[in-house]
Write an enzyme that holds these catalytic residues in place. Structure first.
Site, PDB file in Angstrom:
ATOM      1  CB  SER A   1      -0.857  -0.023   1.268  1.00 36.74           C
ATOM      2  OG  SER A   1      -1.491   1.208   1.462  1.00 36.74           O
TER       3      SER A   1
ATOM      4  CE1 TYR B   1      -4.081  -2.883   5.583  1.00 37.76           C
ATOM      5  CE2 TYR B   1      -3.535  -0.596   5.140  1.00 37.76           C
ATOM      6  CZ  TYR B   1      -3.822  -1.859   4.684  1.00 37.76           C
ATOM      7  OH  TYR B   1      -3.825  -2.116   3.327  1.00 37.76           O
TER       8      TYR B   1
ATOM      9  CE  LYS C   1      -1.578  -4.648   3.443  1.00 36.08           C
ATOM     10  NZ  LYS C   1      -1.801  -5.946   2.796  1.00 36.08           N
TER      11      LYS C   1
END
Ligand code: NAD
Ligand code: WQD
Length: 342
Positions: A124, A149, A153
């Site tokens: 992302s 989150y 990643k």
């Protein structure tokens, strides 16, 4: 040979399964359906005339993975499975590290033991944190993601780079998505968030269809074209096609390869609202609201590297993103009939 697509029943996964099936690839989906409906794959089958294999299971379950790799000749893995809600990740960090980080570790261990070394990973643009400059190219140093989150990643990116360094058989793509939006042009598959949407376009489209009263525009004093936040929205079908290009590239290139998947153009929140109004022919009520904590002012991709190395560029413009979102949302106002409730 079969391609394993984890999380293939989800939003980006289902669109990618459709594109792989359309090119004649055999696909096996592994998904625990924690955030998706199997109906998405039934619709993919009716759109393509080809049925993907499906296993309801968890990427953290090593026994399921071992059985799957024994029973199928897997040529490579496209790994979407994971959790993605930023706010939820702050409340439930262990769940995010478990699904996103531990899940990827278990998958990679099972792949290595099965002799499968080709992997496309859903990263992302959040790994850039607050970008030093825009547009953002892949050499831009990674920033400090502001939530579990985003950190999950960034952690997985580091782990996969270490893995490829340790063993030259690995060929790994780290795809840094910007802001995926839109739906398949058929209106049969699309994004089906549960509860109140976190992301802008599902929120706008649920206001348009009457499920929500108005959009709150988070911040109107950013140094942008109209004071509202700017992002690089990319059509989900273009994003899906980026996975096909990346997987092809990995056939001839080992090591780790990073690509931004974005359009190279940014739009503000107000531009998005007005573009959606044009697509749906309705007025979208909105109110200006305070900035959302953790948001950055503006973020868009330098997408040159993917263009040069993969021959991939996003083709679908903002009007098409909006028209396709509206076709999906108006035809499926409550999403898939068998969506999980939360
Ligand atoms: P999604 O929630 O629609 O799809 C994820 C799928 O993975 C779902 O079908 C879910 O049921 C499944 N899943 C989750 N945990 C699992 C587990 N432990 N085992 C098996 N299946 C599991 O989300 P999406 O928008 O399609 O995102 C796909 C991937 O792309 C995710 O990794 C996400 O973090 C990443 N990503 C998404 C965005 C975005 O804005 N949508 C942006 C950047 C990156
Ligand atoms: C876009 C713009 C908001 C909702 C997030 C994750 C990122 C990635 C994509 C997975 C911003 C504004 C939003 C609303 C608003 N996900 N907005 N009203 O924040 O760029 O990225 O999703 O990897 O990790 O952080 O996307 O769609 O939430 O917001 O004004 O109700 O819309 O402030 O400017 P974001 P978004």
């Amino acid at each position: 040979m079969t391609l394993l697509i984890t999380g293939g029943a989800g939003y980006i996964g289902s669109h990618t399964v459709l594109e792989f099936l359309s090119t004649g690839r055999d696909v096996l989906v592994l998904d625990n359906l924690c955030n998706s409906a199997q109906e998405s794959l039934a619709r993919v089958a009716s759109l393509t005339g080809r049925t993907p294999g499906f296993i309801q299971g968890d990427v953290r379950d090593r026994a399921t993975l071992d059985a799957l790799f024994t029973q199928h000749q897997i040529e490579g893995v496209v790994h979407f499975a994971g959790l993605k809600a930023v706010g939820e990740s702050v409340r439930q960090p262990l769940s995010y590290y478990d699904n996103n980080v531990a899940g990827t570790l278990t998958l990679c261990q099972a792949m290595a033991d099965a002799g499968v070394f080709r992997l496309v990973f859903s990263s992302s643009a959040t790994v850039y944190g607050t970008p030093a400059h825009v547009p953002i190219d892949e050499n831009c140093p990674l920033g400090q993601p502001t939530n579990p989150y985003g950190r999950s990643k960034a952690m997985v990116e580091h782990i996969l780079q270490d893995l490829a360094t340790s063993d030259p058989r690995w060929a790994i793509a780290l795809l840094r998505y910007f802001n995926p939006v839109g739906a398949h042009a058929s209106g049969q598959i699309g994004e089906d968030p549960h509860g109140i949407p976190n992301n802008l376009l599902p929120y706008i489209s649920q206001v348009a269809v009457g499920r929500l009263p108005q959009v709150s525009v988070f911040g109107s004093d950013y140094p942008t074209v109209d004071g509202t936040g700017v992002r690089d929205y990319i059509h989900v079908v273009d994003l899906a096609l980026g996975h096909l290009a990346a997987l092809d590239y990995l056939q001839a290139h080992s090591g780790t390869h990073i690509w931004n998947l974005g359009t190279g153009t940014g739009y503000s929140v107000l531009q998005m609202i007005h573009a959606f109004e044009a697509a749906c022919g309705r007025t979208i009520p909105y109110q200006l609201a305070p900035r959302r904590p953790g948001d950055i002012a503006a973020c868009w991709a330098d997408a040159q590297k993917a263009a040069q190395e993969l021959g991939w560029t996003a083709q679908r413009d903002l009007a098409q993103m909006m028209a396709d979102t509206w076709r999906w949302q108006s035809g499926n106002p409550n999403g898939y009939p068998d969506s999980p409730t939360k």
